[in-house]
Design a protein around this motif. Sequence first.
Motif, PDB file in Angstrom:
ATOM      1  N   THR A 206       0.797  -1.212   0.287  1.00 32.12           N
ATOM      2  CA  THR A 206       0.265   0.020   0.014  1.00 32.12           C
ATOM      3  C   THR A 206       0.911   1.274   0.103  1.00 32.12           C
ATOM      4  OG1 THR A 206      -0.027   0.140   2.523  1.00 32.12           O
ATOM      5  CG2 THR A 206      -1.903  -1.051   1.264  1.00 32.12           C
ATOM      6  N   SER A 207       0.258   2.164  -0.336  1.00 36.62           N
ATOM      7  CA  SER A 207       1.107   3.673  -0.575  1.00 36.62           C
ATOM      8  C   SER A 207       1.387   4.016   0.942  1.00 36.62           C
ATOM      9  CB  SER A 207       0.200   4.416  -1.381  1.00 36.62           C
ATOM     10  OG  SER A 207      -0.920   4.752  -0.771  1.00 36.62           O
ATOM     11  N   GLY A 208       2.489   4.652   0.995  1.00 37.18           N
ATOM     12  CA  GLY A 208       3.027   5.486   2.314  1.00 37.18           C
ATOM     13  C   GLY A 208       4.211   5.946   2.314  1.00 37.18           C
ATOM     14  N   ASN A 209       4.623   6.593   3.419  1.00 34.64           N
ATOM     15  CA  ASN A 209       6.040   7.335   3.511  1.00 34.64           C
ATOM     16  C   ASN A 209       7.174   6.370   4.198  1.00 34.64           C
ATOM     17  OD1 ASN A 209       4.746   9.627   2.987  1.00 34.64           O
ATOM     18  ND2 ASN A 209       3.886   9.679   5.050  1.00 34.64           N
ATOM     19  N   ARG A 210       8.158   6.299   3.561  1.00 37.11           N
ATOM     20  CA  ARG A 210       9.368   5.581   4.028  1.00 37.11           C
ATOM     21  C   ARG A 210      10.088   6.336   5.100  1.00 37.11           C
ATOM     22  NH1 ARG A 210       6.203   2.894   1.857  1.00 37.11           N
ATOM     23  NH2 ARG A 210       6.508   1.924  -0.259  1.00 37.11           N
ATOM     24  N   PRO A 211      10.408   5.607   6.280  1.00 36.77           N
ATOM     25  CA  PRO A 211      11.421   6.013   7.293  1.00 36.77           C
ATOM     26  C   PRO A 211      12.740   6.143   6.879  1.00 36.77           C
ATOM     27  CG  PRO A 211      10.794   3.979   7.876  1.00 36.77           C
ATOM     28  CD  PRO A 211       9.956   4.268   6.656  1.00 36.77           C
ATOM     29  N   GLU A 212      13.611   7.082   7.267  1.00 37.75           N
ATOM     30  CA  GLU A 212      15.223   7.237   6.824  1.00 37.75           C
ATOM     31  C   GLU A 212      15.851   5.831   7.346  1.00 37.75           C
ATOM     32  OE1 GLU A 212      16.998  10.865   7.543  1.00 37.75           O
ATOM     33  OE2 GLU A 212      15.664  11.933   6.436  1.00 37.75           O
ATOM     34  N   GLN A 213      15.431   5.601   8.677  1.00 35.66           N
ATOM     35  CA  GLN A 213      15.991   4.392   9.278  1.00 35.66           C
ATOM     36  C   GLN A 213      14.935   3.306   9.610  1.00 35.66           C
ATOM     37  OE1 GLN A 213      18.731   5.570  12.486  1.00 35.66           O
ATOM     38  NE2 GLN A 213      17.846   7.355  12.228  1.00 35.66           N
ATOM     39  N   GLY A 214      15.284   2.063   9.656  1.00 39.89           N
ATOM     40  CA  GLY A 214      14.098   1.122   9.794  1.00 39.89           C
ATOM     41  C   GLY A 214      13.882   1.051  11.260  1.00 39.89           C
ATOM     42  N   LEU A 215      12.819   0.422  11.388  1.00 39.82           N
ATOM     43  CA  LEU A 215      12.142   0.408  12.881  1.00 39.82           C
ATOM     44  C   LEU A 215      12.841  -0.853  13.650  1.00 39.82           C
ATOM     45  CD1 LEU A 215       8.505   1.450  12.154  1.00 39.82           C
ATOM     46  CD2 LEU A 215      10.658   2.968  12.292  1.00 39.82           C
ATOM     47  N   HIS A 216      12.283  -0.848  14.814  1.00 34.29           N
ATOM     48  CA  HIS A 216      12.702  -2.101  15.700  1.00 34.29           C
ATOM     49  C   HIS A 216      11.516  -2.464  16.414  1.00 34.29           C
ATOM     50  CE1 HIS A 216      17.193  -1.667  15.702  1.00 34.29           C
ATOM     51  NE2 HIS A 216      16.829  -0.521  15.538  1.00 34.29           N
ATOM     52  N   LEU A 217      11.116  -3.943  16.213  1.00 34.90           N
ATOM     53  CA  LEU A 217      10.037  -4.516  16.709  1.00 34.90           C
ATOM     54  C   LEU A 217      10.206  -5.795  17.535  1.00 34.90           C
ATOM     55  CD1 LEU A 217       6.771  -4.794  16.844  1.00 34.90           C
ATOM     56  CD2 LEU A 217       7.043  -6.245  14.676  1.00 34.90           C
ATOM     57  N   TRP A 218       9.836  -5.790  18.845  1.00 31.89           N
ATOM     58  CA  TRP A 218       9.840  -6.893  19.779  1.00 31.89           C
ATOM     59  C   TRP A 218       8.670  -7.659  19.493  1.00 31.89           C
ATOM     60  CZ3 TRP A 218      12.591  -2.657  19.986  1.00 31.89           C
ATOM     61  CH2 TRP A 218      14.018  -2.767  20.598  1.00 31.89           C
ATOM     62  N   SER A 219       8.675  -9.034  19.199  1.00 36.15           N
ATOM     63  CA  SER A 219       7.842  -9.884  18.815  1.00 36.15           C
ATOM     64  C   SER A 219       8.108 -11.433  18.895  1.00 36.15           C
ATOM     65  CB  SER A 219       7.176  -9.625  17.291  1.00 36.15           C
ATOM     66  OG  SER A 219       6.511 -10.568  16.463  1.00 36.15           O
ATOM     67  N   PHE A 220       7.210 -12.344  18.729  1.00 33.81           N
ATOM     68  CA  PHE A 220       7.405 -13.542  18.296  1.00 33.81           C
ATOM     69  C   PHE A 220       6.281 -14.110  17.634  1.00 33.81           C
ATOM     70  CE2 PHE A 220       5.012 -13.792  22.431  1.00 33.81           C
ATOM     71  CZ  PHE A 220       3.942 -14.785  22.262  1.00 33.81           C
ATOM     72  N   GLU A 221       6.664 -15.119  16.772  1.00 35.19           N
ATOM     73  CA  GLU A 221       5.989 -15.321  15.438  1.00 35.19           C
ATOM     74  C   GLU A 221       4.501 -15.742  15.863  1.00 35.19           C
ATOM     75  OE1 GLU A 221       4.219 -15.916  12.037  1.00 35.19           O
ATOM     76  OE2 GLU A 221       6.131 -15.005  12.352  1.00 35.19           O
ATOM     77  N   GLY A 222       4.280 -16.346  17.078  1.00 36.90           N
ATOM     78  CA  GLY A 222       2.816 -16.752  17.262  1.00 36.90           C
ATOM     79  C   GLY A 222       1.942 -15.908  17.923  1.00 36.90           C
ATOM     80  N   SER A 223       2.597 -14.817  18.244  1.00 37.02           N
ATOM     81  CA  SER A 223       1.711 -14.080  18.858  1.00 37.02           C
ATOM     82  C   SER A 223       0.694 -13.240  18.164  1.00 37.02           C
ATOM     83  CB  SER A 223       2.642 -12.553  19.304  1.00 37.02           C
ATOM     84  OG  SER A 223       2.086 -11.447  19.926  1.00 37.02           O
ATOM     85  N   PRO A 224      -0.775 -13.312  18.338  1.00 33.41           N
ATOM     86  CA  PRO A 224      -1.744 -12.615  17.462  1.00 33.41           C
ATOM     87  C   PRO A 224      -1.526 -11.265  17.239  1.00 33.41           C
ATOM     88  CG  PRO A 224      -2.661 -14.418  19.010  1.00 33.41           C
ATOM     89  CD  PRO A 224      -1.188 -14.021  19.187  1.00 33.41           C
ATOM     90  N   TYR A 225      -1.330 -10.495  18.323  1.00 32.45           N
ATOM     91  CA  TYR A 225      -1.171  -8.941  18.364  1.00 32.45           C
ATOM     92  C   TYR A 225      -0.114  -8.733  17.644  1.00 32.45           C
ATOM     93  CZ  TYR A 225      -4.491  -9.440  22.094  1.00 32.45           C
ATOM     94  OH  TYR A 225      -5.650  -9.752  22.952  1.00 32.45           O
ATOM     95  N   SER A 226       1.112  -9.244  17.776  1.00 31.61           N
ATOM     96  CA  SER A 226       2.270  -8.900  17.103  1.00 31.61           C
ATOM     97  C   SER A 226       2.151  -9.105  15.476  1.00 31.61           C
ATOM     98  CB  SER A 226       3.629  -9.644  17.422  1.00 31.61           C
ATOM     99  OG  SER A 226       3.891  -9.589  18.835  1.00 31.61           O
ATOM    100  N   ARG A 227       1.408 -10.158  15.123  1.00 29.31           N
ATOM    101  CA  ARG A 227       1.082 -10.340  13.579  1.00 29.31           C
ATOM    102  C   ARG A 227       0.525  -9.233  13.116  1.00 29.31           C
ATOM    103  NH1 ARG A 227      -0.909 -14.969  14.073  1.00 29.31           N
ATOM    104  NH2 ARG A 227       0.722 -15.868  13.669  1.00 29.31           N
TER     105      ARG A 227
END
Length: 256
Positions: free
Chosen positions: A149-170
Amino acid sequence: MLKAIRHQVNVLESVATSSFAAWRGCLVIKAIPQPEKPIILYDMEACPYCRRVREVLTALHLDVEIRPCPKGGRLFRPEAEAVGGKQQFPLLVDHNTNKVIYESEDIVAYLFSQYAGRSVPGYYQSKAWQPALNSIGSAASELRGLRATSGNRPEQGLHLWSFEGSPYSRLVRERLCELEIPYTLHNLGKEHWTEIGPAKQRLKPGEYRPIPGGKRDAFFQQHGRVQVPYLEDTNTGQQLFESGRIMAYLNSQYGG
């Protein structure tokens, strides 16, 4: 109000996706020291084969640099083709060993062999019926994380703390993929069976204390709790818990 209801519906859909995947990608099998150079994964969140790789990354507690490659994406798909010769996903690039690997089954075998020193355990071995179930799981989440989808790109990548099975993180990963926002995926899988359950209602009663010396313990020492998803955006200084808040932030800051 409608947005809140819709978000909860999406959470339930994401729970269904995790259920169809038999909740792989929740528990850590073996905590592996992070390699010297970051592993890179060209990834499409809704792709069931990519999901298999992310499940194993959680199982090994390995962090990874995600390069989102949704259908119609223009940012990392050409880069992936330049690296590997074709636009096929998942594509894993490991500069520690100079490996460039396609095919989820080959990537899974490589990760267990290279970083855990073992063969693929039965729970993570490919089964004949898995592709069908995994595809149903993707459909359960309305194929979010499939198309750009269209959007703006950040200059630096983000950081996400997650684990694959987490429904909220997905839900957060799906939106990051659609917006083609690169991010470091810090896997924060459950290190013991007593940690099973939501952050505020784990199986083990009483005050939560993570296993000393682990990744969860380091996160707990810094934040006073262990809860995912957690997002840090060094471009703006934002630090956010809660999937609803993170989604609202991403849409406001980077949405088209």
